[in-house]
Design a protein around this motif. Structure first.
Motif, PDB file in Angstrom:
ATOM      1  N   ARG A 185      58.387   4.575  44.902  1.00 15.88           N
ATOM      2  CA  ARG A 185      59.252   4.957  43.868  1.00 15.88           C
ATOM      3  C   ARG A 185      60.571   4.275  44.482  1.00 15.88           C
ATOM      4  O   ARG A 185      61.335   5.238  45.178  1.00 15.88           O
ATOM      5  N   GLN A 186      61.152   3.398  44.095  1.00 18.25           N
ATOM      6  CA  GLN A 186      62.452   2.906  44.495  1.00 18.25           C
ATOM      7  C   GLN A 186      63.501   3.791  43.965  1.00 18.25           C
ATOM      8  O   GLN A 186      63.589   4.508  43.013  1.00 18.25           O
ATOM      9  N   ASP A 187      64.680   3.683  44.592  1.00 22.57           N
ATOM     10  CA  ASP A 187      65.835   4.914  44.534  1.00 22.57           C
ATOM     11  C   ASP A 187      66.174   4.445  43.225  1.00 22.57           C
ATOM     12  O   ASP A 187      66.550   3.327  42.712  1.00 22.57           O
ATOM     13  N   GLY A 188      66.183   5.550  42.497  1.00 22.71           N
ATOM     14  CA  GLY A 188      66.837   5.625  40.982  1.00 22.71           C
ATOM     15  C   GLY A 188      65.605   5.181  39.739  1.00 22.71           C
ATOM     16  O   GLY A 188      65.986   4.744  38.814  1.00 22.71           O
ATOM     17  N   VAL A 207      46.252  -2.287  40.873  1.00 16.83           N
ATOM     18  CA  VAL A 207      47.868  -1.926  41.053  1.00 16.83           C
ATOM     19  C   VAL A 207      48.636  -1.541  39.819  1.00 16.83           C
ATOM     20  O   VAL A 207      47.943  -2.281  38.847  1.00 16.83           O
ATOM     21  N   GLY A 208      49.337  -0.853  39.583  1.00 18.48           N
ATOM     22  CA  GLY A 208      50.255  -0.555  38.508  1.00 18.48           C
ATOM     23  C   GLY A 208      51.736  -0.488  38.825  1.00 18.48           C
ATOM     24  O   GLY A 208      51.965  -0.036  39.685  1.00 18.48           O
ATOM     25  N   ALA A 209      52.588  -0.846  37.796  1.00 20.21           N
ATOM     26  CA  ALA A 209      53.857  -1.166  38.119  1.00 20.21           C
ATOM     27  C   ALA A 209      54.768  -0.416  36.666  1.00 20.21           C
ATOM     28  O   ALA A 209      54.201  -0.951  35.558  1.00 20.21           O
ATOM     29  N   SER A 210      55.743   0.353  36.798  1.00 23.23           N
ATOM     30  CA  SER A 210      56.163   0.521  35.553  1.00 23.23           C
ATOM     31  C   SER A 210      57.822   1.121  35.914  1.00 23.23           C
ATOM     32  O   SER A 210      58.105   1.357  36.908  1.00 23.23           O
ATOM     33  N   ALA A 211      58.604   0.579  34.981  1.00 16.81           N
ATOM     34  CA  ALA A 211      60.094   0.510  34.931  1.00 16.81           C
ATOM     35  C   ALA A 211      60.742  -0.308  34.086  1.00 16.81           C
ATOM     36  O   ALA A 211      61.857   0.159  33.398  1.00 16.81           O
ATOM     37  N   GLY A 212      60.432  -1.579  34.089  1.00 18.27           N
ATOM     38  CA  GLY A 212      61.196  -2.717  33.342  1.00 18.27           C
ATOM     39  C   GLY A 212      60.406  -2.745  31.860  1.00 18.27           C
ATOM     40  O   GLY A 212      59.710  -2.169  31.398  1.00 18.27           O
ATOM     41  N   THR A 213      60.658  -4.018  31.496  1.00 20.17           N
ATOM     42  CA  THR A 213      59.889  -4.525  30.243  1.00 20.17           C
ATOM     43  C   THR A 213      58.426  -4.779  30.587  1.00 20.17           C
ATOM     44  O   THR A 213      58.010  -4.779  31.811  1.00 20.17           O
ATOM     45  N   TYR A 246      61.732   0.461  40.734  1.00 13.82           N
ATOM     46  CA  TYR A 246      60.597   0.382  40.188  1.00 13.82           C
ATOM     47  C   TYR A 246      59.723   1.601  40.930  1.00 13.82           C
ATOM     48  O   TYR A 246      59.914   1.764  41.881  1.00 13.82           O
ATOM     49  N   ASN A 247      58.713   2.052  40.140  1.00 10.55           N
ATOM     50  CA  ASN A 247      57.458   2.657  40.370  1.00 10.55           C
ATOM     51  C   ASN A 247      56.235   1.654  40.601  1.00 10.55           C
ATOM     52  O   ASN A 247      55.824   1.170  39.609  1.00 10.55           O
ATOM     53  N   ILE A 252      62.070   8.370  36.179  1.00 10.73           N
ATOM     54  CA  ILE A 252      61.043   9.480  36.617  1.00 10.73           C
ATOM     55  C   ILE A 252      59.821   9.396  35.929  1.00 10.73           C
ATOM     56  O   ILE A 252      58.628   9.694  35.893  1.00 10.73           O
ATOM     57  N   GLY A 253      60.189   9.151  34.486  1.00  7.07           N
ATOM     58  CA  GLY A 253      59.157   9.192  33.591  1.00  7.07           C
ATOM     59  C   GLY A 253      57.948   7.946  33.780  1.00  7.07           C
ATOM     60  O   GLY A 253      57.008   8.095  33.226  1.00  7.07           O
ATOM     61  N   SER A 254      58.450   6.930  34.718  1.00  4.93           N
ATOM     62  CA  SER A 254      57.686   5.726  35.051  1.00  4.93           C
ATOM     63  C   SER A 254      56.655   6.172  36.100  1.00  4.93           C
ATOM     64  O   SER A 254      55.848   5.157  36.324  1.00  4.93           O
TER      65      SER A 254
END
Length: 142
Positions: free
Chosen positions: A47-50, A116-122, A31-32, A53-55
């Motif tokens: 920014r967790q490993d992997g 707070v904002g989170a992005s990478a999954g559903t 996640y980011n 980038i777009g998130s």
């Protein structure tokens, strides 16, 4: 006389990131996660490993959007649908408004102190990661 406001501190943000990262790990998704203060300025970012980038910009944008409008980005998304009262809001603020779920205002004693904002999954996972971050802050103030 200067106006004073309560805002998220770096210490708060670090606790929030740690909790958000733990929730993200439970999904098996990198996640980011972004935390902004009362004024919408970035306090901390992970920014967790992997993580996608777009998130990166999406996580930061979700946090800023939640603070700009003092609403969750999921709720703003509902209000931004065709025919809804805020249709087109994502084009405001120089096009930097993000209306995907995962951005949540943070309150202390009923007062908004950041977001707070989170992005990478559903979208559901993004919301869950952001909620976990806030819950860590809540439990530290209990």
């Amino acid at each position: 006389m200067p106006c004073t406001r309560t805002t998220l501190t770096l210490s708060d943000a670090k606790r929030m990131l740690e909790a958000g990262e733990a929730r993200a790990a439970s999904f098996g998704v990198s996640y980011n996660i972004a935390v902004v203060d009362y004024g919408g300025a970035l306090v901390a970012f992970a920014r967790q490993d992997g993580a996608l980038i777009g998130s990166i910009d999406l996580a930061i944008g979700k946090a800023v959007t939640a603070r700009l409008f003092d609403k969750t980005t999921a709720y703003l998304s509902e209000l931004a649908q065709p025919g809804a009262p805020l249709f087109g809001i994502e084009h405001s603020n120089g096009g930097r408004v993000i209306i995907f779920g995962g951005g949540i205002p943070v309150r202390m004693d009923g007062e908004i102190v950041g977001a707070v904002g989170a992005s990478a999954g559903t979208i559901e996972q993004d919301i869950s990661v952001a909620e976990a971050a806030i819950a860590a802050l809540d439990s530290s103030n209990a």
